[in-house]
Design an enzyme around this catalytic site. Structure first.
Site, PDB file in Angstrom:
ATOM      1  N   HIS A  26       0.897  -1.171   0.000  1.00 35.42           N
ATOM      2  CA  HIS A  26       0.000   0.000   0.000  1.00 35.42           C
ATOM      3  C   HIS A  26       0.928   1.211   0.000  1.00 35.42           C
ATOM      4  CE1 HIS A  26      -3.700  -2.187   0.456  1.00 35.42           C
ATOM      5  NE2 HIS A  26      -3.181  -2.890   1.436  1.00 35.42           N
ATOM      6  N   LYS A 169      -0.636  -8.884  15.149  1.00 35.79           N
ATOM      7  CA  LYS A 169      -0.651  -9.653  13.904  1.00 35.79           C
ATOM      8  C   LYS A 169       0.468  -9.139  13.006  1.00 35.79           C
ATOM      9  CE  LYS A 169      -3.437 -10.095   9.694  1.00 35.79           C
ATOM     10  NZ  LYS A 169      -4.768 -10.453   9.214  1.00 35.79           N
ATOM     11  N   LYS A 171       2.060  -8.973   9.392  1.00 39.77           N
ATOM     12  CA  LYS A 171       1.886  -9.207   7.957  1.00 39.77           C
ATOM     13  C   LYS A 171       3.221  -9.673   7.419  1.00 39.77           C
ATOM     14  CE  LYS A 171      -1.239  -8.531   5.545  1.00 39.77           C
ATOM     15  NZ  LYS A 171      -2.248  -9.565   5.238  1.00 39.77           N
ATOM     16  N   ASP A 199       0.432 -13.727   9.215  1.00 38.66           N
ATOM     17  CA  ASP A 199      -0.318 -13.804   7.953  1.00 38.66           C
ATOM     18  C   ASP A 199       0.611 -13.444   6.789  1.00 38.66           C
ATOM     19  OD1 ASP A 199      -1.996 -13.580   5.786  1.00 38.66           O
ATOM     20  OD2 ASP A 199      -3.039 -11.786   6.512  1.00 38.66           O
ATOM     21  N   ASN A 201      -0.021 -13.856   3.623  1.00 37.11           N
ATOM     22  CA  ASN A 201      -0.811 -13.673   2.393  1.00 37.11           C
ATOM     23  C   ASN A 201      -0.625 -14.816   1.380  1.00 37.11           C
ATOM     24  OD1 ASN A 201      -1.779 -11.301   3.418  1.00 37.11           O
ATOM     25  ND2 ASN A 201      -1.327 -10.077   1.588  1.00 37.11           N
ATOM     26  N   ASN A 248      -8.703 -15.409   4.949  1.00 38.30           N
ATOM     27  CA  ASN A 248      -9.596 -14.420   4.338  1.00 38.30           C
ATOM     28  C   ASN A 248      -9.477 -14.507   2.817  1.00 38.30           C
ATOM     29  OD1 ASN A 248      -6.911 -12.767   4.979  1.00 38.30           O
ATOM     30  ND2 ASN A 248      -7.862 -11.879   3.158  1.00 38.30           N
ATOM     31  N   HIS A 299     -12.352  -9.416   9.144  1.00 40.93           N
ATOM     32  CA  HIS A 299     -11.237  -9.080   8.262  1.00 40.93           C
ATOM     33  C   HIS A 299     -11.217  -7.590   7.936  1.00 40.93           C
ATOM     34  CE1 HIS A 299      -9.331  -8.797   4.162  1.00 40.93           C
ATOM     35  NE2 HIS A 299      -8.395  -9.367   4.863  1.00 40.93           N
ATOM     36  N   ARG A 383       1.561  -4.243  -6.752  1.00 43.42           N
ATOM     37  CA  ARG A 383       2.904  -3.887  -7.217  1.00 43.42           C
ATOM     38  C   ARG A 383       3.668  -3.271  -6.050  1.00 43.42           C
ATOM     39  NH1 ARG A 383       4.286  -3.844 -12.095  1.00 43.42           N
ATOM     40  NH2 ARG A 383       5.949  -4.957 -11.039  1.00 43.42           N
TER      41      ARG A 383
HETATM   42 MG    MG Z   1      -5.138 -12.026   5.640  1.00 43.13          MG
END
Ligand code: MG
Length: 415
Positions: A26, A169, A171, A199, A201, A248, A299, A383
């Site tokens: 992001h 959490k 990422k 997580d 992904n 998710n 989520h 990206r």
């Molecule tokens: Mg997730």
């Protein structure tokens, strides 16, 4: 009392710093389309969906002929109009429906003087607990730049001090798996009383996922979220490890939910009020999970305050919400609500008590952040601006370089 008009406004709201993830980043802002549904008495309800720009706004406005004169309380009829099987075959309107349904629930609640969660059967809790949602971040204006375990722990400590989080959490999946394992151990050491979740992904193979799960299984884990891709992959991981799993990504509709329950693929399903097609659909999925004694969680898909309010109402109504919810919300520098961002107290946010979603859109801020979107544009979230030649191709996955702290200056992408 029917729907008279619809408006769609794309906004961009800055983040404290760009957030890195396994599939991209992001880029320093969230881009959202704010949907306003106006009834024939001049009342407005608001919804929100991810992404934006002219084509997203046009897709929302194209639904006006389906909705003109429709009673915003007739939500099941509206689902069939917009999201019926034939419509879904040719046009994936899931998230468009979600935003319009959110706005109609807001509008209907305002008309009746009841909260959104009251339209789902009422609340069983008046506040929802959230996790800290830690990202490796690119540096921006002196903020962010975390790549090491110590830097992530400092970031978590700062967020815990500001907001009171007791669940963290990470990422992961952006760097090599061993980096995530090190960070998880560093978090466990720094916050021995707190709970953890990881997580990546879905960027790891089944075998890598099992290796990571075994490495961290002694920690205070809530669950291991989407380590790998696919219902079958998740089922194979679940059978081999001692941590509950969550998703998710592979259970985001009712067909997948049925398969997951039939074959015990995943323990915890994270419900998203846009991915599932709306607040009602997410709640319905939660009650199916409850029937089979599975836990639900909430989520986050990068929300502003309108969607956050829908997540709070979902959390208020779900009996089997046995885990802290996720939100990216604290990474935002501002919101489009009157009064600014909803506050966290002891890691929790109060469920709004006003009618509808219970939040009020600040029209000056809406206009200001719509202007900001025109200045900076959208960005492709899949990206990574510091890796311009890189695409997330699994299983040929290449990890990012932890020495890179800041992203290069880039012009906005699209969408
Ligand atoms: Mg997730």
């Amino acid at each position: 009392m029917g729907i008279a008009d619809i408006k769609a406004t794309t906004v961009a709201v800055p983040l404290e710093a760009p957030l890195r993830h396994g599939a991209g980043a992001h880029w320093g802002r969230f881009v959202r389309t704010v949907v306003e549904v106006i009834d024939d008495e001049g009342r407005s309800g608001f919804g929100e969906l991810g992404g934006g720009g002219e084509s997203a706004e046009a897709a929302v406005l194209a639904l006006l002929p389906y909705l003109k004169g429709h009673d915003p309380l007739q939500l099941e009829q509206m689902r069939w109009k917009i999201m019926g099987p034939t419509a879904s075959l040719y046009n994936n309107r899931m998230q468009l429906h979600a935003a319009i349904e959110m706005a109609c629930i807001d509008l209907a609640g305002k008309r009746l003087g009841i909260r959104a969660c009251d339209l789902l059967g009422g609340s069983i809790r008046d506040e929802v607990e959230f996790a800290s949602y830690l990202f490796y971040r690119y540096e921006q204006d002196g903020r962010g730049g975390e790549t090491s375990p110590a830097e992530i722990v400092d970031h978590a400590r700062d967020l815990k001090q500001k907001h009171g989080f007791r669940v963290h959490k990470l990422k992961g999946g952006h760097f090599e798996p061993d980096r995530d394992i090190e960070v998880m151990f560093a978090l466990a050491e720094a916050f021995p009383e707190d709970r953890l979740r990881l997580d990546p992904n879905a960027v790891w193979s089944v075998e890598q996922s099992i290796r990571v799960a075994k490495a961290i299984e002694s920690l205070n884990n809530d669950y291991f979220e989407d380590p790998t891709w696919g219902l079958e992959g998740m089922r194979r991981v679940r059978e081999a490890i001692n941590i509950p799993t969550a998703t998710n990504t592979v259970v985001v509709n009712f067909e997948q939910l049925a398969q997951s329950i039939l074959h015990n693929c995943v323990d915890v399903v994270l419900l998203d009020t846009t991915f599932w097609g709306g607040l009602r659909q997410a709640h319905k999925a939660g009650t199916v999970l409850e029937t089979f004694q599975y836990s639900a969680a909430v989520h986050s898909s990068g929300e502003l305050g309108i969607q956050l309010a829908s997540m709070l109402h979902l959390g208020a109504a779900l009996p089997n919400l046995n885990f802290a919810a996720d939100a990216h919300y604290h990474h935002l520098t501002d919101d489009i609500l009157v009064g600014g961002k909803l506050p966290y107290v002891d890691g929790k946010i109060a469920v709004p008590t006003g009618p509808g979603l219970g939040v009020e859109v600040d029209r000056d801020k809406l206009a200001r952040y719509a202007e900001y979107f025109k200045e900076v544009g959208g960005y492709p979230y899949d990206r990574d601006p510091a890796r311009p030649d890189w695409y997330s191709i699994i299983p040929e996955f290449r990890y990012a370089d932890p020495k890179v702290k800041a992203m290069p200056h880039t012009e906005g992408g699209q969408g």
